[in-house]
Design a protein around this motif. Structure first.
Motif, PDB file in Angstrom:
ATOM      1  N   ILE A  96       0.853  -1.187   0.000  1.00 33.83           N
ATOM      2  CA  ILE A  96       0.000   0.000   0.000  1.00 33.83           C
ATOM      3  C   ILE A  96       0.887   1.235   0.000  1.00 33.83           C
ATOM      4  O   ILE A  96       1.932   1.252   0.637  1.00 33.83           O
TER       5      ILE A  96
ATOM      6  N   ARG B 166      -3.932   3.050   5.611  1.00 32.87           N
ATOM      7  CA  ARG B 166      -5.383   2.921   5.439  1.00 32.87           C
ATOM      8  C   ARG B 166      -6.052   3.134   6.789  1.00 32.87           C
ATOM      9  O   ARG B 166      -5.633   2.562   7.784  1.00 32.87           O
TER      10      ARG B 166
ATOM     11  N   ASN C 208     -11.463  -1.783   2.196  1.00 27.81           N
ATOM     12  CA  ASN C 208     -10.631  -2.394   3.238  1.00 27.81           C
ATOM     13  C   ASN C 208     -11.112  -3.777   3.654  1.00 27.81           C
ATOM     14  O   ASN C 208     -10.740  -4.271   4.708  1.00 27.81           O
TER      15      ASN C 208
END
Length: 112
Positions: A57, A61, A95
């Motif tokens: 990533i 997040r 997510n």
């Protein structure tokens, strides 16, 4: 177990110290590790530092309780092999893989 209880257990653990867990793929994919921390009222997902392979990533997040609670409703169906449940959850949350990993971890810890 209730989503709110699992959420608080995950947050309390991360408040004490960030920890690494992994995704729980239903196919033969390799689980990916990620770091769980807390920022304000939310859980934060970051690249793993101590385990490989790590999630790829570009930025942290943030997972809100609202997001967690929504995806939690699909977890049991997904665990029973109902593949459409993951797609349904993914429509509302980017997510989903992390939240399924968090739920899996919280349930393991709760059983101990």
């Amino acid at each position: 177990m209730d989503a709110a209880v699992l959420w608080e257990n995950l947050r309390e653990r991360a408040l004490k110290s960030e920890y690494e867990i992994h995704t729980v793929p239903q196919n033969k994919s390799v689980p990916l590790w990620f770091l769980v921390g807390v920022r304000e009222k939310n859980l934060i997902i970051k690249k793993a530092r101590n385990h490989t392979p790590s999630v790829n990533i570009s930025m942290d997040r943030m997972i809100t309780f609202k997001d967690f609670e929504y995806v939690y409703r699909y977890y049991d169906r997904w665990q029973k092999g109902e593949t459409s449940s993951r797609q349904e959850a993914a429509k509302k949350s980017q997510n989903t893989a992390y939240i399924f990993g968090l739920i899996d971890e919280a349930l393991k810890v709760a059983v101990k």
